[in-house]
Design an enzyme around this catalytic site. Structure first.
Site, mmCIF file in Angstrom:
data_model
loop_
_atom_site.group_PDB
_atom_site.id
_atom_site.type_symbol
_atom_site.label_atom_id
_atom_site.label_comp_id
_atom_site.label_asym_id
_atom_site.label_seq_id
_atom_site.Cartn_x
_atom_site.Cartn_y
_atom_site.Cartn_z
ATOM 1 C CG HIS A 62 12.858 44.243 66.252
ATOM 2 N ND1 HIS A 62 13.243 43.662 65.064
ATOM 3 C CD2 HIS A 62 11.578 44.701 66.053
ATOM 4 C CE1 HIS A 62 12.251 43.767 64.196
ATOM 5 N NE2 HIS A 62 11.241 44.392 64.761
ATOM 6 C CG ASN A 95 10.864 44.985 61.084
ATOM 7 O OD1 ASN A 95 11.360 43.924 61.449
ATOM 8 N ND2 ASN A 95 9.815 45.522 61.682
ATOM 9 C CB CYS A 135 9.682 41.737 65.800
ATOM 10 S SG CYS A 135 8.847 42.145 64.265
HETATM 11 N N1 ACO Z 1 5.116 56.572 51.610
HETATM 12 C C1 ACO Z 1 4.475 57.742 51.635
HETATM 13 N N2 ACO Z 1 3.420 57.991 52.432
HETATM 14 C C2 ACO Z 1 3.020 56.991 53.221
HETATM 15 C C3 ACO Z 1 3.644 55.753 53.252
HETATM 16 C C4 ACO Z 1 4.740 55.550 52.405
HETATM 17 N N3 ACO Z 1 5.410 54.392 52.348
HETATM 18 N N4 ACO Z 1 3.028 54.983 54.167
HETATM 19 C C5 ACO Z 1 2.049 55.704 54.698
HETATM 20 N N5 ACO Z 1 2.037 56.920 54.115
HETATM 21 C C6 ACO Z 1 1.137 58.033 54.372
HETATM 22 C C7 ACO Z 1 -0.121 57.608 55.098
HETATM 23 O O1 ACO Z 1 -1.041 57.081 54.193
HETATM 24 C C8 ACO Z 1 -0.568 58.921 55.695
HETATM 25 O O2 ACO Z 1 -1.207 59.662 54.692
HETATM 26 P P1 ACO Z 1 -2.569 60.453 55.020
HETATM 27 O O3 ACO Z 1 -2.172 61.435 56.108
HETATM 28 O O4 ACO Z 1 -2.901 61.076 53.726
HETATM 29 O O5 ACO Z 1 -3.527 59.401 55.479
HETATM 30 C C9 ACO Z 1 0.749 59.648 55.988
HETATM 31 O O6 ACO Z 1 1.765 58.962 55.221
HETATM 32 C C10 ACO Z 1 1.141 59.630 57.430
HETATM 33 O O7 ACO Z 1 1.032 58.356 57.876
HETATM 34 P P2 ACO Z 1 1.266 58.047 59.370
HETATM 35 O O8 ACO Z 1 0.740 56.674 59.632
HETATM 36 O O9 ACO Z 1 0.823 59.196 60.212
HETATM 37 O O10 ACO Z 1 2.839 58.026 59.441
HETATM 38 P P3 ACO Z 1 3.712 57.720 60.702
HETATM 39 O O11 ACO Z 1 4.507 58.899 61.018
HETATM 40 O O12 ACO Z 1 2.923 57.075 61.805
HETATM 41 O O13 ACO Z 1 4.699 56.604 60.137
HETATM 42 C C11 ACO Z 1 5.047 54.239 60.168
HETATM 43 C C12 ACO Z 1 4.182 55.382 59.652
HETATM 44 C C13 ACO Z 1 6.460 54.410 59.620
HETATM 45 C C14 ACO Z 1 4.474 52.927 59.680
HETATM 46 C C15 ACO Z 1 5.060 54.299 61.704
HETATM 47 O O14 ACO Z 1 3.751 54.353 62.214
HETATM 48 C C16 ACO Z 1 5.763 53.119 62.295
HETATM 49 O O15 ACO Z 1 6.954 52.969 62.141
HETATM 50 N N6 ACO Z 1 5.069 52.264 63.042
HETATM 51 C C17 ACO Z 1 5.670 51.094 63.606
HETATM 52 C C18 ACO Z 1 5.349 49.975 62.728
HETATM 53 C C19 ACO Z 1 6.418 48.949 62.674
HETATM 54 O O16 ACO Z 1 7.581 49.172 62.898
HETATM 55 N N7 ACO Z 1 5.980 47.757 62.330
HETATM 56 C C20 ACO Z 1 6.865 46.687 62.126
HETATM 57 C C21 ACO Z 1 6.383 45.437 62.733
HETATM 58 S S1 ACO Z 1 6.263 45.534 64.483
HETATM 59 C C22 ACO Z 1 7.786 45.885 64.992
HETATM 60 O O17 ACO Z 1 8.717 45.447 64.414
HETATM 61 C C23 ACO Z 1 7.942 46.753 66.151
#
Ligand code: ACO
Length: 324
Positions: free
Chosen positions: A251, A281, A111
């Site tokens: 980004h 993204n 990214c």
């Molecule tokens: N729909 C519904 N529920 C979901 C989904 C989904 N698509 N994805 C995960 N969950 C569930 C998980 O399984 C978890 O369930 P559980 O509690 O029963 O285990 C619950 O939702 C909570 O998950 P968390 O991981 O706590 O959710 P969080 O608030 O951290 O959000 C997310 C997850 C959106 C991925 C966040 O961590 C994030 O944005 N991280 C950054 C990742 C990113 O942007 N990566 C891109 C590449 S790197 C970059 O560009 C910076």
């Protein structure tokens, strides 16, 4: 002498996949995705088209905006982690498709790839040897996503953005770039299969090793902290404060990451140009796509101060400050 952006362009696939469409594939909801990320829909490349097709389309738009023919290019840099194939570089296919005849190579900084590419182009231009360099950020992540994994498949989209840069004597242009990497972040985000560590085999396919794997929470924490630090470094290097910045072209990974960056840097969220709701993204493509939209819709005006900032797999991250 400075490096200036002479023209911008973008290309996004016509096919729109909404959050509601994804509800039919995995256990998710429009509300969960929108609240956690700010994403409403993303674009997915049509079958039969490739990364270099999308990149070439964005490149042609940037060349047209700069009023330059492809034959004037001295180098092509393609930032991507989803090339047409592992070998050769995607950039050489782009060179052939747009009708250029210059050196062409890829950069893999996920990214942060566009900022890395811009920094390399800046170096080439400031040697005096290169007059016109095309920098493209392009990804077709839809082809490396596990569409059964709700943790990743809802986050990403396909697209390409491009800029043509060249030398300038004036005040406008690239004021600085800051690049960083920390290999301790390798386990947080990547595609384990298909390289020398895990060559393609029936077992690697069976284990779904050729798809994106991510520790979302881990990436989130690093993204907020490091994008904020890189942004502050860019401002400090140039004796600027958040009040001097007109637009943050960040980004577009996740709206909550950008809210965290705004909070840490004291850059108001209103200064962040946002289009994540439309594209998700798009990794290395997200900054040049947002820049092109901001330029074409008149948001960005001559003389304004723009801050680019990003973090991605690696971890790799960086920032750039531009007087438009
Ligand atoms: N729909 C519904 N529920 C979901 C989904 C989904 N698509 N994805 C995960 N969950 C569930 C998980 O399984 C978890 O369930 P559980 O509690 O029963 O285990 C619950 O939702 C909570 O998950 P968390 O991981 O706590 O959710 P969080 O608030 O951290 O959000 C997310 C997850 C959106 C991925 C966040 O961590 C994030 O944005 N991280 C950054 C990742 C990113 O942007 N990566 C891109 C590449 S790197 C970059 O560009 C910076």
């Amino acid at each position: 002498m400075r490096t200036r952006i002479l023209g911008t362009g973008k290309a996004v696939p016509a096919k729109v996949v909404t959050n509601h469409d994804l509800e039919k594939l995995v256990a998710t909801s429009d509300q969960w995705i929108a609240e956690r990320t700010g994403i409403r829909e993303r674009r997915v490349l049509e079958e039969g088209r490739t990364t270099s097709d999308l990149a070439a389309e964005a490149a042609r738009a940037a060349l047209a905006a700069a009023e330059l023919p492809a034959s004037s290019l001295d180098a092509i840099i393609v930032a991507t982690v989803t090339p047409d194939a592992p070998l050769p570089a995607c950039a050489v296919s782009v060179q052939q498709k747009i009708g250029a005849s210059c050196p062409a190579f890829d950069i893999a900084a996920a990214c942060a790839g566009f900022i890395y590419g811009l920094a390399v182009a800046d170096g080439l231009v400031r040697t005096g040897a290169y007059q016109r360099v095309l920098v493209i950020g392009v990804e077709v992540l839809s082809r490396v996503l596990d569409w059964t994994d709700r943790n990743t498949c809802v986050l990403f989209g396909d697209g390409a953005g491009a800029v043509v840069v060249g030398p300038t004597e004036g005040d406008r242009g690239l004021l600085s770039t800051h690049l960083y990497a920390d290999g301790a972040g390798v386990p947080l985000l990547g595609i384990p299969g298909g390289g020398t560590a895990c060559p393609a085999s029936p077992a690697s396919v069976e284990a779904r090793q050729h798809f994106v794997k991510m520790n979302g929470k881990g990436v989130f924490v690093h993204a907020v902290r490091n994008i904020a630090r890189a942004s502050t470094a860019a401002l400090e290097k140039n004796g600027k404060t958040p009040a001097d910045v007109d637009w943050v072209i960040a980004h577009q990974a996740n709206l909550r990451i950008l809210e965290g960056v705004a909070d840490k840097t004291k850059l108001p969220l209103a200064k962040f140009y946002l289009n994540i709701h439309k594209y998700g993204n798009t990794s290395s493509a997200s900054i040049p796509i947002a820049l092109d939209e901001a330029v074409r819709d008149g948001s960005v005006k001559p003389g304004q101060l723009l801050l680019f900032c990003a973090l991605g797999a690696g971890l790799s991250w960086g920032s750039a400050l531009v007087r438009w």
